[in-house]
Design a protein around this motif. Structure first.
Motif, PDB file in Angstrom:
ATOM      1  N   GLY A 146    -102.357  25.463  25.022  1.00 17.57           N
ATOM      2  CA  GLY A 146    -103.034  25.911  23.821  1.00 17.57           C
ATOM      3  C   GLY A 146    -104.688  25.877  23.894  1.00 17.57           C
ATOM      4  N   PHE A 147    -105.170  24.945  24.839  1.00 19.14           N
ATOM      5  CA  PHE A 147    -106.549  24.657  24.931  1.00 19.14           C
ATOM      6  C   PHE A 147    -107.231  25.541  26.202  1.00 19.14           C
ATOM      7  N   ALA A 148    -106.406  26.276  26.737  1.00 21.06           N
ATOM      8  CA  ALA A 148    -106.955  27.311  27.808  1.00 21.06           C
ATOM      9  C   ALA A 148    -108.093  27.984  27.399  1.00 21.06           C
ATOM     10  N   SER A 149    -107.920  28.893  26.309  1.00 18.97           N
ATOM     11  CA  SER A 149    -108.789  29.485  25.812  1.00 18.97           C
ATOM     12  C   SER A 149    -110.155  28.835  25.265  1.00 18.97           C
ATOM     13  N   THR A 150    -109.880  27.932  24.552  1.00 19.95           N
ATOM     14  CA  THR A 150    -110.974  26.890  24.236  1.00 19.95           C
ATOM     15  C   THR A 150    -111.937  26.305  25.302  1.00 19.95           C
ATOM     16  N   ILE A 151    -111.232  25.867  26.283  1.00 18.30           N
ATOM     17  CA  ILE A 151    -111.779  25.475  27.530  1.00 18.30           C
ATOM     18  C   ILE A 151    -112.650  26.572  28.399  1.00 18.30           C
ATOM     19  N   PHE A 152    -111.901  27.652  28.644  1.00 19.02           N
ATOM     20  CA  PHE A 152    -112.291  28.534  29.604  1.00 19.02           C
ATOM     21  C   PHE A 152    -113.264  29.794  29.121  1.00 19.02           C
ATOM     22  N   TRP A 153    -113.074  29.991  27.765  1.00 17.08           N
ATOM     23  CA  TRP A 153    -114.017  31.105  27.265  1.00 17.08           C
ATOM     24  C   TRP A 153    -115.625  30.584  27.485  1.00 17.08           C
ATOM     25  N   PRO A 154    -116.050  29.246  26.809  1.00 18.06           N
ATOM     26  CA  PRO A 154    -117.296  28.909  26.926  1.00 18.06           C
ATOM     27  C   PRO A 154    -117.487  28.499  28.469  1.00 18.06           C
ATOM     28  N   LEU A 155    -116.644  28.100  29.118  1.00 15.92           N
ATOM     29  CA  LEU A 155    -116.998  27.560  30.505  1.00 15.92           C
ATOM     30  C   LEU A 155    -117.234  28.698  31.341  1.00 15.92           C
ATOM     31  N   THR A 156    -116.548  29.731  31.099  1.00 19.29           N
ATOM     32  CA  THR A 156    -116.797  31.017  31.819  1.00 19.29           C
ATOM     33  C   THR A 156    -118.207  31.460  31.580  1.00 19.29           C
ATOM     34  N   LEU A 157    -118.276  31.650  30.310  1.00 19.55           N
ATOM     35  CA  LEU A 157    -119.905  32.068  30.106  1.00 19.55           C
ATOM     36  C   LEU A 157    -120.838  31.321  30.573  1.00 19.55           C
ATOM     37  N   ALA A 158    -120.821  29.880  30.672  1.00 15.36           N
ATOM     38  CA  ALA A 158    -121.591  29.169  31.241  1.00 15.36           C
ATOM     39  C   ALA A 158    -121.911  29.276  32.635  1.00 15.36           C
ATOM     40  N   LEU A 159    -120.629  29.232  33.365  1.00 19.83           N
ATOM     41  CA  LEU A 159    -120.712  29.527  34.813  1.00 19.83           C
ATOM     42  C   LEU A 159    -121.356  30.985  35.220  1.00 19.83           C
ATOM     43  N   ASP A 160    -120.984  31.853  34.358  1.00 17.92           N
ATOM     44  CA  ASP A 160    -121.512  33.171  34.704  1.00 17.92           C
ATOM     45  C   ASP A 160    -122.960  33.116  34.353  1.00 17.92           C
ATOM     46  N   ALA A 161    -123.508  32.445  33.439  1.00 17.16           N
ATOM     47  CA  ALA A 161    -124.888  32.558  33.325  1.00 17.16           C
ATOM     48  C   ALA A 161    -125.681  31.729  34.521  1.00 17.16           C
TER      49      ALA A 161
END
Length: 360
Positions: A146-161
């Motif tokens: 259940g924590f996949a979205s909590t981790i990966f939405w902000p992580l992906t946003l940060a990595l993309d930036a």
């Protein structure tokens, strides 16, 4: 359960907890953040960027039925490891995509990888690997997942930036290759059938299940839920951002989805022994339309958006458990993988007694 059984269960759940978070995060949740950039790079609109991802979900459903039979036969060690290798290849292709054709090909590879690495594969692996208490292991696994979205939405946003979308896909390809594939290779090579007394030795055959109405009702309910949930999960950030909310705020609110999934699963664990699974499912299925109505009317209000994310997460969390446990409770464990795969496989078929039904 004996001490060795506890150790075995913890090992399997521990491995799958890590790989499920990474699989859902990199193959599913990251797309909603990166798809606008990919669309602009390829010169296609939002619908054009979404279509190959939708095809991947459809292809994963088509592959689920034969994959489920293989999981029943040989367990998950080799299949899930191969799935992680395919995922790494597909993500590497996304990182280097320069044409529409390559974009479609990458998501085709990833669609097959999804069928071999995500929840249905993990549930089938648990079903074959554990002689006792598969429900407890499935529930525990979904708490972590259940924590996949909590981790990966902000992580992906940060990595993309910081790195850009191509390098972000490269990072996720490396996670699949160097973390998920080796961990899946550490899963037990033998099934519960060779480890001792097994409840999986009894259960309804797939042909018998398909002749009954219960399977079709269950398949229709989960098909509708999966369609709505997939569309909302992938499009939620764009939908809320288009409604005028800042992207950073949208990502923060969407990140509530993960903890609420976990909260829903904890609640299901607390009441699951006292309330029938069918009753829990009926209440949970009803919650999502109510939440959608709230979002439709008040989407410009942050409080309403937050309320929707909470209800959406709670309902999705409970239904994920039921996807894994209801087939076992209703049909037994002997052919769990094949039955779950048939439920996930979309196709028109002529079903007895002479009516057309939609299989999913």
């Amino acid at each position: 359960m004996s001490a060795p059984g506890n150790t075995r269960s913890r090992r399997i759940v521990g491995i799958l907890a890590v790989t499920q978070i990474l699989a859902w995060g990199s193959l599913y949740y990251a797309f909603s953040v990166l798809s606008p950039h990919m669309g602009r790079a390829l010169g296609i609109d939002a619908q054009g960027a979404m279509a190959p991802f939708s095809w991947a979900l459809l292809l994963g459903g088509l592959v689920a039925a034969p994959a489920g039979r293989l999981f029943d036969r040989i367990g998950g060690r080799r299949l899930m490891a191969c799935g992680s290798l395919l995922a790494a290849c597909g993500l590497l292709m996304l990182a280097r995509v320069d044409s529409i054709g390559m974009y479609w090909l990458a998501w085709s590879v990833l669609g097959i990888a999804m069928a071999l690495t995500m929840y249905e594969a993990a549930f089938a692996t648990i079903n074959r690997a554990l002689a006792e208490s598969p429900r407890r292991a499935i529930t525990t696994l979904t708490l972590f997942g259940g924590f996949a979205s909590t981790i990966f939405w902000p992580l992906t946003l940060a990595l993309d930036a910081r790195l850009g979308w191509r390098s972000t896909w490269l990072v996720y390809a490396a996670l699949q290759l160097f973390v998920c594939a080796p961990l899946h290779a550490l899963l037990p090579s033998h099934t519960a059938a060779s480890a001792g007394p097994v409840a999986a030795s009894t259960g309804m055959a797939l042909s018998e299940v398909l002749r009954g109405s219960v399977f079709w009702k269950l398949a229709a309910a989960f098909a509708a839920q999966s369609l709505v949930s997939s569309a909302l999960t992938v499009g939620l950030i764009r939908l809320m951002h288009d409604a005028g909310h800042p992207l950073s705020t949208v990502v923060m609110l969407a990140a509530l989805f993960g903890p609420m999934q976990v909260a829903g699963r904890i609640a299901e664990m607390a009441i699951g022994r006292r309330v029938r699974s069918q009753t829990i499912g009926s209440v949970t299925f009803a919650a999502l339309p109510l939440a959608l109505g709230l979002l439709f009317v008040f989407i410009d209000q942050l409080a309403a958006v937050a309320a929707f994310c909470i209800v959406f997460g709670l309902s999705n969390g409970v239904l994920t458990i039921l996807r894994g446990t209801l087939p076992q409770e209703l049909f037994g464990r002997a052919h769990y993988g094949a039955i779950a795969g048939a439920r996930s496989r979309p196709r028109w078929s002529r079903a007895p007694p002479g009516r057309w039904r939609w299989r999913h």
